[in-house]
Structure formats: C-alpha cells, structure tokens
Scaffold this motif. Structure first.
Motif, PDB file in Angstrom:
ATOM      1  N   SER A 132      41.345  30.279  30.164  1.00 58.43           N
ATOM      2  CA  SER A 132      41.638  30.263  31.755  1.00 58.43           C
ATOM      3  C   SER A 132      42.181  30.471  31.961  1.00 58.43           C
ATOM      4  CB  SER A 132      40.297  29.157  32.218  1.00 58.43           C
ATOM      5  OG  SER A 132      40.209  30.259  33.372  1.00 58.43           O
ATOM      6  N   CYS A 176      39.693  39.197  29.604  1.00 56.28           N
ATOM      7  CA  CYS A 176      37.847  38.983  29.600  1.00 56.28           C
ATOM      8  C   CYS A 176      38.346  38.994  28.467  1.00 56.28           C
ATOM      9  CB  CYS A 176      37.769  39.792  31.188  1.00 56.28           C
ATOM     10  SG  CYS A 176      37.991  38.921  32.399  1.00 56.28           S
ATOM     11  N   GLU A 202      36.544  34.861  37.605  1.00 53.93           N
ATOM     12  CA  GLU A 202      37.321  35.959  36.995  1.00 53.93           C
ATOM     13  C   GLU A 202      36.765  37.333  37.955  1.00 53.93           C
ATOM     14  OE1 GLU A 202      39.576  35.241  35.615  1.00 53.93           O
ATOM     15  OE2 GLU A 202      39.455  32.861  35.189  1.00 53.93           O
TER      16      GLU A 202
END
Length: 214
Positions: A132, A176, A202
């Motif tokens: 992340s 992503c 996100e």
C-alpha cells in the motif's frame, strides 16, 4: 524576496525552501539507506525484489521515513498556481494539503493495523500495508523532478504541471493494478479484502481528490 521567472510569475521564498529541504532529504536518504532505496525502486516492477524487500523491511519503521517526500511533493503539486488558475502560490493551501496527506497516510496505516487485529490476519495485512505504501515512497521521489521543472524551468509552467499531474495519476493506476494482480495470483491475499481496501482507502480518496481539482 520572491523569485520572478519567465512563464512562472512570482515564486515566494517558502517554495524554494521546501524544494531545498526535499532535495536535502532525498540526498540524506540516498546516503544513509542507499541499499533499501534501490530495492524500493526494483520492488515496484519485480516480484522477486518486492518479496526480498518485504522480508528485509518487515516491522522496520525506518522504511516509512521516505513518506515525507511524497507528502511535501504532493502538497507542492496541489498548491501549484496552474491548478488554481492563478499566478500566485498560496502557503495556506500547501500546509493544508500537507496536513491532510499526513492524516490520510496515518489513518490508512492504523486502519490496516486495526483490521489485521480484528480478523487475526496480521501477517497478511503487513504485506498489504507494505504494498500500500510502496508506491507513495517511490512516487514522491520520481514526481519531485517534474514538480521542480514546473516551478523553475524555462518551459511552460502549465505544461510541466500537467505532465506531473498525469504522472501522479499513472502512479496511482499502476499501484491499483499491481495490488489487484497480487490479489489474484498470490494465495495469501484475500480478494474480498483487496476489493474493500481498494474501494475504501484508495479509490474513494482519489474521487475526493478529483472532485477537488475539477
């Protein structure tokens, strides 16, 4: 005294100070953590180096010291006059985005830690946490030269800003896609967890961001 540059209008001293601080900080990181920095670069494109860096950096908070670069560079991008359709820099906008970016990253970290505790899947979420924040660590460093060119280069400030903004979105899309890819081809990743994570932590912030700049 403000800098007066062609195409870029008046640039206040605080912008120059921020740029110098970021440059000095990148130099410090490069000198003190050169090996880790190289692994971070390679981790974004190589599964082998990604696994290696995750094993070596697991539970080491030192890897997060790169994040301030992203916070400052992102805040410079958001306070850029080309975004606000003005010729003046606004220090209050810069510090507002720096504060919001810091809060967002902290909340994302603690939310992932909390979910890991609730679902008793700490190792899984340590890996998700690692991926992340990986692209924020790299993105700030690679985005900085473009932001710097949009401020001080003789080229069109607006054009360089648009290039930097496009690069920012490309980093997000690549992030992503990579996380989604790992969720389908790496068994330790739960598809449900990944979808919830992408949507809540996100995509939703990105939609708020797009709404802000549109």
């Amino acid at each position: 005294m403000d800098f007066i540059l062609r195409n870029n209008g008046s640039i206040p001293d605080w912008v120059f100070v921020v740029c110098i601080l970021v440059l000095c900080y990148i130099t410090f990181i490069r000198v003190q953590f050169g090996k880790n920095l190289s692994l971070i670069y390679l981790s974004t494109i190589s599964r082998k180096y990604s696994n290696q860096f995750f094993r070596e950096s697991n539970n080491q908070t030192s890897t997060y010291i790169i994040l301030p670069i992203f916070i400052f560079v992102f805040s410079l991008l958001m306070s850029h006059p080309s975004l606000n359709q003005t010729n003046n820099w606004d220090g209050s906008v810069f510090f507002s985005f720096a504060f919001l970016a810091t809060i967002y990253l902290l909340l994302k970290y603690f939310i992932l830690q909390l979910i890991a505790i609730l679902f008793e899947t700490k190792y899984l979420f340590e890996e998700i946490n690692y991926h992340s924040f990986l692209f924020e660590k790299v993105g700030g460093i690679f985005l900085f030269p473009l932001v710097l060119l949009s401020i001080y280069s003789p080229f069109s400030s607006k054009v360089m800003f648009q290039i930097a903004l496009i690069f920012f979105f490309l980093i997000f899309v690549f992030k992503c896609v990579r996380i989604a890819y790992l969720s389908f081809f790496k068994t330790s990743f739960s598809k449900t967890h990944i979808i919830v994570y992408l949507c809540a932590l996100e995509i939703l912030p990105l939609l708020l961001f797009v709404n802000k700049i549109s």
